[in-house]
Design a protein around this motif. Structure first.
Motif, mmCIF file in Angstrom:
data_model
loop_
_atom_site.group_PDB
_atom_site.id
_atom_site.type_symbol
_atom_site.label_atom_id
_atom_site.label_comp_id
_atom_site.label_asym_id
_atom_site.label_seq_id
_atom_site.Cartn_x
_atom_site.Cartn_y
_atom_site.Cartn_z
ATOM 1 N N LEU A 172 49.023 -0.337 -2.458
ATOM 2 C CA LEU A 172 49.024 -0.732 -1.050
ATOM 3 C C LEU A 172 48.249 -2.018 -0.811
ATOM 4 O O LEU A 172 48.666 -2.871 -0.030
ATOM 5 N N ILE A 173 47.093 -2.153 -1.460
ATOM 6 C CA ILE A 173 46.248 -3.321 -1.203
ATOM 7 C C ILE A 173 46.523 -4.457 -2.174
ATOM 8 O O ILE A 173 45.958 -5.551 -2.031
ATOM 9 N N VAL A 218 49.224 7.988 4.022
ATOM 10 C CA VAL A 218 48.118 7.186 3.492
ATOM 11 C C VAL A 218 48.340 5.714 3.809
ATOM 12 O O VAL A 218 47.394 4.990 4.149
ATOM 13 N N ALA A 219 49.576 5.242 3.718
ATOM 14 C CA ALA A 219 49.857 3.850 4.072
ATOM 15 C C ALA A 219 49.546 3.585 5.546
ATOM 16 O O ALA A 219 48.966 2.548 5.901
ATOM 17 N N ALA A 220 49.910 4.527 6.422
ATOM 18 C CA ALA A 220 49.616 4.359 7.850
ATOM 19 C C ALA A 220 48.111 4.349 8.097
ATOM 20 O O ALA A 220 47.607 3.561 8.916
ATOM 21 N N LEU A 221 47.366 5.215 7.399
ATOM 22 C CA LEU A 221 45.909 5.222 7.556
ATOM 23 C C LEU A 221 45.307 3.928 7.040
ATOM 24 O O LEU A 221 44.356 3.394 7.650
ATOM 25 N N ALA A 222 45.835 3.392 5.954
ATOM 26 C CA ALA A 222 45.331 2.114 5.432
ATOM 27 C C ALA A 222 45.496 1.003 6.459
ATOM 28 O O ALA A 222 44.574 0.193 6.676
ATOM 29 N N ARG A 223 46.638 0.963 7.118
ATOM 30 C CA ARG A 223 46.856 -0.064 8.146
ATOM 31 C C ARG A 223 45.887 0.117 9.306
ATOM 32 O O ARG A 223 45.322 -0.858 9.818
ATOM 33 N N TRP A 224 45.696 1.370 9.739
ATOM 34 C CA TRP A 224 44.799 1.624 10.867
ATOM 35 C C TRP A 224 43.365 1.247 10.512
ATOM 36 O O TRP A 224 42.656 0.618 11.314
ATOM 37 N N LEU A 225 42.908 1.628 9.329
ATOM 38 C CA LEU A 225 41.538 1.324 8.924
ATOM 39 C C LEU A 225 41.317 -0.182 8.801
ATOM 40 O O LEU A 225 40.258 -0.691 9.192
ATOM 41 N N ALA A 226 42.290 -0.890 8.263
ATOM 42 C CA ALA A 226 42.151 -2.345 8.143
ATOM 43 C C ALA A 226 42.008 -2.974 9.527
ATOM 44 O O ALA A 226 41.157 -3.848 9.746
ATOM 45 N N PHE A 255 37.989 6.614 0.382
ATOM 46 C CA PHE A 255 38.617 5.858 -0.702
ATOM 47 C C PHE A 255 39.256 4.577 -0.170
ATOM 48 O O PHE A 255 39.109 3.496 -0.750
ATOM 49 N N LEU A 256 39.963 4.701 0.947
ATOM 50 C CA LEU A 256 40.637 3.530 1.509
ATOM 51 C C LEU A 256 39.638 2.480 1.989
ATOM 52 O O LEU A 256 39.831 1.278 1.760
ATOM 53 N N ILE A 257 38.581 2.918 2.655
ATOM 54 C CA ILE A 257 37.575 1.972 3.156
ATOM 55 C C ILE A 257 36.939 1.207 1.999
ATOM 56 O O ILE A 257 36.807 -0.024 2.037
ATOM 57 N N ARG A 258 36.533 1.925 0.963
ATOM 58 C CA ARG A 258 35.918 1.268 -0.199
ATOM 59 C C ARG A 258 36.896 0.287 -0.843
ATOM 60 O O ARG A 258 36.520 -0.839 -1.217
ATOM 61 N N ALA A 259 38.154 0.709 -0.980
ATOM 62 C CA ALA A 259 39.139 -0.168 -1.614
ATOM 63 C C ALA A 259 39.416 -1.404 -0.763
ATOM 64 O O ALA A 259 39.491 -2.533 -1.283
ATOM 65 N N ASN A 294 41.275 -8.355 7.238
ATOM 66 C CA ASN A 294 42.544 -9.073 7.247
ATOM 67 C C ASN A 294 43.220 -8.905 5.891
ATOM 68 O O ASN A 294 43.086 -9.736 4.995
ATOM 69 N N MET A 295 43.925 -7.788 5.748
ATOM 70 C CA MET A 295 44.585 -7.516 4.480
ATOM 71 C C MET A 295 45.901 -6.806 4.766
ATOM 72 O O MET A 295 45.925 -5.603 5.015
ATOM 73 N N PRO A 296 47.010 -7.531 4.765
ATOM 74 C CA PRO A 296 48.290 -6.856 5.002
ATOM 75 C C PRO A 296 48.589 -5.871 3.883
ATOM 76 O O PRO A 296 48.362 -6.155 2.707
ATOM 77 N N ILE A 297 49.072 -4.695 4.265
ATOM 78 C CA ILE A 297 49.428 -3.680 3.281
ATOM 79 C C ILE A 297 50.740 -4.087 2.615
ATOM 80 O O ILE A 297 51.705 -4.457 3.287
ATOM 81 N N ALA A 298 50.768 -4.052 1.299
ATOM 82 C CA ALA A 298 51.877 -4.598 0.519
ATOM 83 C C ALA A 298 53.213 -3.988 0.939
ATOM 84 O O ALA A 298 53.382 -2.770 0.941
ATOM 85 N N ALA A 299 54.161 -4.846 1.282
ATOM 86 C CA ALA A 299 55.468 -4.373 1.746
ATOM 87 C C ALA A 299 56.213 -3.629 0.650
ATOM 88 O O ALA A 299 56.907 -2.642 0.904
#
Length: 360
Positions: A288-289, A331-339, A219-223, A345-350
């Protein structure tokens, strides 16, 4: 944990959970036999990561788990076995049930026999699945804001316990369930120090998610890549998701306490506090994105559970597990790692991270 003279065998050791277990073992000073066919896309990067971090503490064995001679040789070298290698997708099992059978049942049987012939005293910790409990359609559910919930108050509060009758659905459920039972019976019949962890949805670093396996990362990769996500059914399915760091802790505790937990099967998942519907998870990913996730719908898939939340009280009591990572944080940590891993180049929303911390 004090490192022993003999290495630890991790079958499927370059896979998602296997590589995290291998990393923990090597970090604790152990030599690790990483047994993997490297057939799954991306796992070669996990092996390279392990070797870069730990050097010659990682000893790769690139071989198929169905190679009985090579497997027996590896078992003979090892002091303990974490058996993570498997065919892991329901859809693949439906397409090729014989392959699924040979990998999940045949290879597990070969491993157990190799351990028995080597004296039968090597601990074996087996990765099973919540699919051994079937589709749970005998339960009544209500549909609420966070997806399906059981009508039964006890299940709603704690989830599905190990006393739930086994009910194998799909070739994958049959093969993993049969292997699960073989491991428990070798503990009973031969006194083998073996135990089983029936896992819910594990997610986290090193997960190369696909539609068929590793769906949180998928899900995170696709998003992150701006592509639509297909939901099978209505997307109100509820799962308890668990950060891989917590899963690895549980595997280590089973090994450390194998003399007291041998012959037992434990449910391993995020539990009621980390239960989330697919749609709620996608809403969090959108936060997050910083944009709404595009969703497409398709028919229900065979064996799909509308609800599965593991009752983890037995594991908690027997293994004295640490508190679980809250799902929003994980999930937020995984999103950062996958990016970072995929060069996106997509900072996860603070603001989403602050909201996750508040909700946790």
């Amino acid at each position: 944990m004090i490192a022993g003279d003999r290495p630890i065998l991790v079958t499927g050791g370059a896979g998602f959970i296997g590589s995290n277990i291998a990393d923990r073992l090597a970090s604790d000073g152990h030599q690790v036999l990483v047994y993997d066919a490297l057939s799954r896309p991306g796992v070669e990067r996990n092996l390279a990561w392990l070797q870069q971090r730990h050097g010659d503490r990682i000893q790769p064995i690139v071989a198929d788990i169905r190679d009985g001679d090579e497997l027996a040789r590896a078992v003979g070298e090892a002091q303990a076995v974490f058996h993570m290698a498997a065919q892991v997708a329901v859809t693949t099992s439906l397409d090729d049930p014989r392959d699924d059978f040979e990998i999940n049942i045949g290879a597990t049987f070969s491993l157990l026999e190799a351990v028995r012939r080597a004296g039968g005293d090597k601990p074996v910790i087996f990765a099973s699945t919540n699919k051994v409990y079937g589709d749970l359609l005998d339960l009544d559910f209500t549909l609420g804001n966070n997806g399906y919930a059981p009508v039964d108050a006890g299940i709603a509060a704690h989830g599905i316990g190990e006393d739930r009758p086994l009910d194998f659905h799909t070739p994958y459920g049959c093969s993993k369930g049969a292997a699960d039972q073989y491991v428990l019976d070798y503990a009973r019949s031969y006194g083998m120090p073996a135990a089983v962890l029936r896992m819910s949805c594990i997610y986290g670093h090193r997960q190369m998610g696909t539609e068929d396996q590793g769906w949180v990362a998928h899900f995170l990769i696709r998003a992150l890549e701006g592509r639509p996500i297909t939901l099978y059914g209505d997307g109100q399915q509820v799962r308890d998701i668990l950060d891989v760091s917590n899963a690895v802790d549980a595997y280590m505790r089973v090994w450390q306490r194998i003399d007291t937990v041998r012959g037992r099967a434990f449910n391993l998942g995020g539990g009621a506090a980390n239960a989330v519907s697919l749609r709620s998870l996608l809403g969090h990913i959108g936060d997050l994105i910083g944009r709404e996730v595009e969703i497409e719908l398709s028919d229900w898939r065979a064996g799909d559970q509308r609800y599965f939340v593991a009752d983890t009280r037995a594991a908690q009591q027997a293994l004295d597990l640490a508190p679980k990572v809250a799902w929003r944080d994980g999930v937020a940590a995984l999103a950062r790692w996958l990016a970072q891993e995929r060069g996106i180049n997509m900072p996860i929303a603070a603001d989403a991270l602050r909201a996750a911390a508040t909700a946790s």
